[in-house]
Structures are given as C-alpha cells and as structure tokens.
Design a protein around this motif. Structure first.
Motif, short mmCIF file in Angstrom:
data_model
loop_
_atom_site.label_atom_id
_atom_site.label_comp_id
_atom_site.label_asym_id
_atom_site.label_seq_id
_atom_site.Cartn_x
_atom_site.Cartn_y
_atom_site.Cartn_z
N SER A 29 0.88 -1.18 0.00
CA SER A 29 0.00 0.00 0.00
C SER A 29 0.91 1.22 0.00
O SER A 29 2.10 1.12 0.33
CB SER A 29 -0.92 0.01 1.22
N HIS A 30 0.36 2.38 -0.38
CA HIS A 30 1.19 3.57 -0.41
C HIS A 30 0.33 4.81 -0.20
O HIS A 30 -0.86 4.82 -0.51
CB HIS A 30 1.98 3.67 -1.72
N GLU A 39 6.57 20.27 -1.29
CA GLU A 39 7.26 19.11 -0.75
C GLU A 39 6.27 18.06 -0.27
O GLU A 39 5.23 18.38 0.33
CB GLU A 39 8.19 19.51 0.41
N TYR A 40 6.62 16.78 -0.53
CA TYR A 40 5.78 15.65 -0.14
C TYR A 40 6.66 14.52 0.36
O TYR A 40 7.83 14.40 -0.01
CB TYR A 40 4.95 15.15 -1.32
N GLU A 41 6.08 13.72 1.22
CA GLU A 41 6.75 12.51 1.69
C GLU A 41 5.98 11.30 1.16
O GLU A 41 4.81 11.11 1.49
CB GLU A 41 6.80 12.48 3.22
N LEU A 42 6.64 10.50 0.33
CA LEU A 42 6.03 9.29 -0.22
C LEU A 42 6.30 8.13 0.72
O LEU A 42 7.45 7.90 1.12
CB LEU A 42 6.60 8.98 -1.61
N VAL A 43 5.26 7.39 1.06
CA VAL A 43 5.38 6.28 2.01
C VAL A 43 4.94 4.99 1.32
O VAL A 43 3.83 4.90 0.80
CB VAL A 43 4.53 6.52 3.27
N VAL A 108 7.49 -3.84 6.12
CA VAL A 108 8.56 -2.96 5.68
C VAL A 108 7.95 -1.62 5.29
O VAL A 108 6.87 -1.57 4.70
CB VAL A 108 9.33 -3.56 4.48
N VAL A 109 8.62 -0.54 5.66
CA VAL A 109 8.17 0.81 5.32
C VAL A 109 9.34 1.59 4.71
O VAL A 109 10.41 1.69 5.33
CB VAL A 109 7.63 1.57 6.55
N PHE A 110 9.15 2.09 3.49
CA PHE A 110 10.12 2.97 2.84
C PHE A 110 9.52 4.37 2.76
O PHE A 110 8.32 4.51 2.49
CB PHE A 110 10.44 2.50 1.42
N THR A 111 10.32 5.40 2.96
CA THR A 111 9.85 6.78 2.84
C THR A 111 10.86 7.58 2.01
O THR A 111 12.07 7.38 2.12
CB THR A 111 9.68 7.45 4.21
#
Length: 666
Positions: A29-30, A39-43, A108-111
């Motif tokens: 999911s994202h 500016e944005y933070e993609l998760v 797992v979480v990538f940002t």
C-alpha cells in the motif's frame, strides 16, 4: 559447492518467477504526506506474509539482491530530498552466500521526500524492484502511481466499486450437489503412465548423453581409475557404484527447488505453459542450445567450478571425495548434458501432472542412465574392451540432438502464438517447419551437407543410414498430416489444434462441435434446448487438452454424444485477449487479495478457481442449466473412463429432469 547450489537456485528460480503473475508474498500500500505546497513525503508499506522476508536497499554485496527504487521524472519534474529511508531491519549471517544479509520481516516501510520542480506536475510514478525469500527467492516488481490533485497526492490502489462488485458477483455460481466435485475422476491407466513416460524420457536422454563427446570418453577413464587405484578389487567396485549413486543424486537434486513452489502459486504449471514471454524466452534458449550442438559455439560452466570440485575431491578423499568427482563430471559435461536437460525441462511443462513430480522422475531417469555404465563396467571390467572407439559418430549424435532441440523450440513459439492469438503459426505452418527440419536432418545424415565441427568425410555407417531413413519417414508422416489432421495421432496434442488452420473452417471449436466460449451464453442456450452442459476448462497451449480432443473426443461413440446430447462450453483460461473496458473489473478474494480482471483468460481462470477450487486444464464438469452438478469432475483420462462418465451424467440428467428420452448407449 556453494557456486553449484547458487547456479541451480538462480536458474530455476529465475525461470519460475518469470512465469508467476498472480500471487505475491508481499501486499503493498502507499500514501503521501503533504509537507508544504512543493514538498511531499512518499510512504511505501509492505505487509510480508509469515515466513517470508524482503531485502533492504543496503544488504551486503555478494548476497541476495537489494531493493531498488526508480523514480520516473526525478531531476526534471521533481527532485529527491535525501535517500530513501527504511524501517527497522534485521541482520543475519547467510550460510549460502557467506555474508551478513539485511532484511525485513512481517512489515517494511520505505519513505522518500521530494520537492516539485515544475508546479504543473500532476503525477509521480515510482518503480520498486525487490527480492522476497522464504525457502526460495522470487524477484518481484511493483509500480506505484501518484496523482497530484490540488496539491495533494492521491494513491491509485485497486478499487472495488459498484461495477466491480456486480461483475465479481456474476462470477460466483450457486452450485447444487457441489460435494460431487470433491472427487476428481482420472483414468488410472493414463495418470500412472504419465510419470513413467517422463521417467522414460529422462532415461532415454541420459542414454543419449552417454554417446556425446563430453561423457563417452570419460567412462573407461573413470572406471579404470576406480579399479586400478584401489588396493582391493572389491573396494574399486564399491567406489564406482558410489560414484554412480552420487551422479543420480546430483541430477535428482536439481528438481528439488520445484517442490517448493506449490505454496507460492497453485497455477504455476499453467502459468509456465501459457506465459507468452516465457515461451518466447524458452524458444530462444532452445535455439541457442541447438546451435551449440551444431558446433558454432560451446556451452560451458566456469572452469573454476570444475577446478574447485576436482581439487576438493583430491583433498577430501573417501566418500565425500567421490561426491566431488561426480559434481565435476556434471560440470565438465554440461556443454552436452545442459541442452538435453533443457529439453527434459520443456517436456515436463507440456506433460500431465505436477511439474515438480514430473521433473523429479525425469531427472531420476536421466541420472540413472548416466550412472549405469560406470556401475556395470566396474562390475564387469572386461566389457570395457567391447566399447566402440570415440570418433565422428559422436558429432553426428550431437547434430541429431540439435535438430530435435530446434523442433522443440518451435513448439514454444507456437504456444506463444496460440496464447497471444497472433494467427502466425497456424497448424500447417508449424507442420511445414517441422517437415523442413527433419528433411534437413535427413540430408545431413546422408552426407549432403556438413557442419563446422564435422571431421573428415567418411563412409556412411548402417546406423546413420537407418536413422536417415527414419527421419525421412517421419517427414512423410508429417506431410500426410498436412492433408489429414486425424492421421497425426502419434503427435496428438503437440501441433496446434486442427481448427487453428490457414484453411477456411466453419467452426473454431474442437472437432467442429458447436461450442460456446462465454459461460452465460452457453447457459442460456442450454436452458432453451433443455440439455445438460459440458463445461470444458481448457487452454490454447494446453497439450493434454488437445490430446483429449484428438484421441478421446474423436471416438465416434463419444463424438456423437458431445455433438448431440450436450451443450459444450469451452472456457480458455490462457486467452490473453483484453475484455471490453466495460467488462474489466477488480475481483476481491476471500483472503482480501484484489486481482485485476482485464483479459478473457483472467476471467475464466478466476471463475474456475472460485467455483471449482481447481487450477489445472483440462478440467471437465457436467451440470444442468439450473447449476446442478451431475457427476464428479474429470481431468485428463482415457476414452473408457470418459465414455462411462458421460453416460452417467446423462442418466443423472434424465433422473433430474424426468426426461422421457432414453439415454443412448455409448
């Protein structure tokens, strides 16, 4: 030994993971968090199934592959602020790769933070390539699309809207007597013979491999080594037998990774046989194998592998040393055995039954044939004097194998054509290519032309002449099949179906029987004519489906009943034609997984899975237009079993409907 294990795992994992497209051990999911107007933070969040793990971007080199992000438009539409961050990781030592690996379990979480460079940008696309592992490792890929709407980023996950709910509901059947489907009837004579056929093919492949220049010269050398180096003759015999056992074991172990894939994808056999790109890949691989047999180049594994195994056998000694000697044989003979094993792998994907079991049987047969002479000549060393001398005849064996590899290659190209509905390799074109190949083989065997690695021209041997006669005879048999499809029963299921023809035909259904390729249309017709339904789950590239149609359905007393007493609904689960946009939807399984239904094959494959809990083809069901199951399901079987099954279905239909007409005796 580590390199050998890695080679086996990477080859088989790469082949199977390429075919897999439905199941994934990670659910992604994202979302996006707005930091400011630019500016944005993609998760990116991955929920990892129990027992699996995903590798970090920073796992050590020399181990499994790290996760990699590709940000489309980065540096033009927007810029990355720092590196992609990740959640807490686990680091453990890997015995296989001998490095410390870093990975994630359960979640797992990538940002990644970004800054827009162009205020008019309305979409951000990100590609993630990663590796997920359990007992096996699967390369996987995810594409994420973010739409910018009024300064906010909205994720485009698969949505179950009203349209999807309605179309999903239409796929589910309220079957009556569904308990009958628990027992799938299979003709014992066919099912039992399938695995023995694969074993026989493997054994034959091993015997042929013995006659190649990579293996044949090693027989007397190896046997002499064991018998002369041992102080006692009995000890030499035991060592030679142990050497043969290890050869069998090594080739059998090559099939072990396949047994681990059933838990990943229940439709893996069908996926392998029907994936267009995989079939094209196999076509190229077999062409590559063929030209290596023709002598244009040689396939070899790294010489360092063979040197390492040979060195280990000298240092260790004893039983373990003999094992390393067997591994050395497998490595140095790869240029001849590799293409034969590739052909065996191709045969298992086209055969009935479980691919892992088939491959194990084939590899066991191959290993036994390869090990047999080492054991026999150790027991009876005097037989060594009767062995023919190495020579040009072994080159001839390789060329014959090259032509067989080419013939098999075009089977995979035909599969891709059938599944893709390209209409290029129709039945007549496929047969014509085979006719040309076997005529060329005939010309080669009679010395009309030669290949680069052929030795001086010599007098034709009786065996070579005999093989040439068989080749030209087979060519004539294929020519006869161009004009009379029913005459090719020995090749039943291998060429494209007779209705896939360049000729103008009245029906594109098997044997010209009227059929429906849409379930609802067939169901409506069955209600109008008051006849039972034969539901046929099939595939364009399904070899056993063609065998059933050409060997069983063609029987007069079966054909007449199929044509006159049943409504045939043939659903092709590998049809890659896209559905009309109005009929495309997202289907949600009970597990929560959402699958996009965009092609005809995806629709009918899902239809089969959710209603009949089956994923293999052919798969036959008898039912009424009121969705009452009339008999147990049947798969690939013999004509007697199929005839009795049809007869019982008609009797049950008569009882259900109170029909007056007498059931015809088959």
């Amino acid at each position: 030994m580590k390199n050998i294990v890695l080679f086996i795992v990477l080859v088989f994992n790469g082949l199977l993971s390429f075919a897999q497209d439905d199941e994934n051990p990670v659910l992604w999911s994202h979302k996006a968090n707005k930091i400011s107007d630019t500016e944005y933070e993609l998760v990116f969040t991955g929920k990892i199934h129990e027992g699996w793990h995903v590798y970090s971007q920073h796992t050590a080199e020399g181990g499994a592959f790290p996760s990699e992000f590709k940000y489309e438009g980065s540096g033009i539409a927007y810029e990355l602020l720092g590196k992609t961050k990740e959640s807490k990781t686990i680091t453990e030592y890997s015995d296989i790769f001998e490095v410390d690996e870093t990975f994630f379990k359960e979640k797992v979480v990538f940002t990644q933070r970004i800054r827009l460079l162009n205020p008019d940008v309305r979409q951000v696309d990100v590609n993630l390539w990663y590796q997920v592992c359990k007992e096996v490792c699967i390369p996987a890929e995810e594409n994420f699309s973010f739409s910018l709407d009024g300064g906010a980023i909205i994720t485009e996950d698969k949505v179950i809207d009203e349209k999807s709910e309605a179309l999903s509901a239409s796929l589910r059947l309220n079957l009556k007597n569904k308990e009958l489907l628990r027992d799938v009837e299979i003709g014992t004579s066919e099912s039992e013979s399938g695995i023995w056929t694969i074993f026989g093919l493997g054994f034959l492949g091993g015997l042929i491999a013995l006659l190649t220049p990579c293996v044949f010269p090693m027989i007397p050398l190896t046997v002499s080594f064991f018998t002369k180096q041992s102080q006692k003759k009995s000890k030499g015999v035991v060592n030679a037998l142990l050497y043969g056992f290890f050869i069998i074991l090594i080739y059998f172990l090559l099939s072990v990774p396949f047994h681990l894939f059933d838990s990943i994808d229940s439709q893996i056999l069908n996926t392998i046989a029907t994936n267009i790109w995989l079939n094209l890949f196999l076509f190229l691989v077999f062409v590559f194998f063929a030209f290596s047999f023709f002598g244009y180049y040689e396939l070899t594994l790294p010489s360092s592998w063979a040197n390492a195994m040979d060195s280990a056998s000298n240092k260790v000694g004893g039983g373990l040393g003999i094992f390393f000697m067997a591994v050395t044989l497998a490595i140095v003979s790869f240029s001849c055995t590799g293409p034969i094993l590739g052909g065996l792998l191709g045969s298992t994907t086209l055969a009935e039954g479980d691919v892992a079991t088939n491959l194990s049987a084939g590899m066991l047969g191959f290993g036994m044939a390869l090990a047999l002479p080492f054991a026999l000549f150790a027991l009876f060393p005097a037989w060594l004097h009767s062995l023919p001398k190495s020579g040009g005849w072994m080159t001839t064996v390789k060329v014959v194998l090259g032509f067989l590899e080419l013939a098999l290659a075009f089977k995979f190209l035909s599969n891709a054509d059938l599944v893709g509905n390209w209409g290029i390799f129709k039945r007549e074109i496929f047969l014509s290519i085979w006719i040309v190949l076997f005529l060329l083989l005939t010309l080669y065997l009679f010395g009309i032309f030669r290949f680069p690695h052929d030795g001086p021209r010599q007098k034709l041997s009786p065996i070579r002449i005999g093989t040439g006669v068989v080749s030209v005879g087979f060519s004539l048999y294929l020519i006869l099949g161009l004009f009379n499809a029913s005459s090719l029963k020995l090749l039943s299921g291998f060429p494209p179906p007779d209705f896939y023809s360049v000729k103008s035909i009245e029906s594109d259904c098997p044997l010209g029987i009227d059929c429906f390729k849409d379930f609802e249309e067939g169901l409506s017709h069955a209600k109008r004519v008051n006849k039972p339904i034969l539901l046929d789950f099939t595939g364009w590239a399904c070899v056993n489906c063609r065998r059933m149609e050409e060997k069983v359905w063609s029987e007069p007393n079966i054909y007449s009943v199929l044509k006159e007493d049943y409504v045939l609904i043939s659903l092709y689960v590998d049809d890659r034609k896209e559905l009309p946009v109005s009929e495309q939807f997202n289907f949600k399984f009970d597990s929560g997984r959402v699958k996009s239904i965009k092609t005809i094959g995806q629709k009918w494959g899902t239809f089969q899975t959710i209603n009949f809990n089956a994923a293999s083809q052919p798969y036959y069901v008898l039912m009424t237009s009121d969705l009452e199951v009339l008999n147990s399901a049947v798969q690939y079987t013999d004509k007697d079993t199929y005839r009795n099954w049809l007869q019982q279905g008609l009797r049950n239909f008569e009882q259900t409907r109170g029909a007056i007409a007498k059931v015809p005796q088959l």
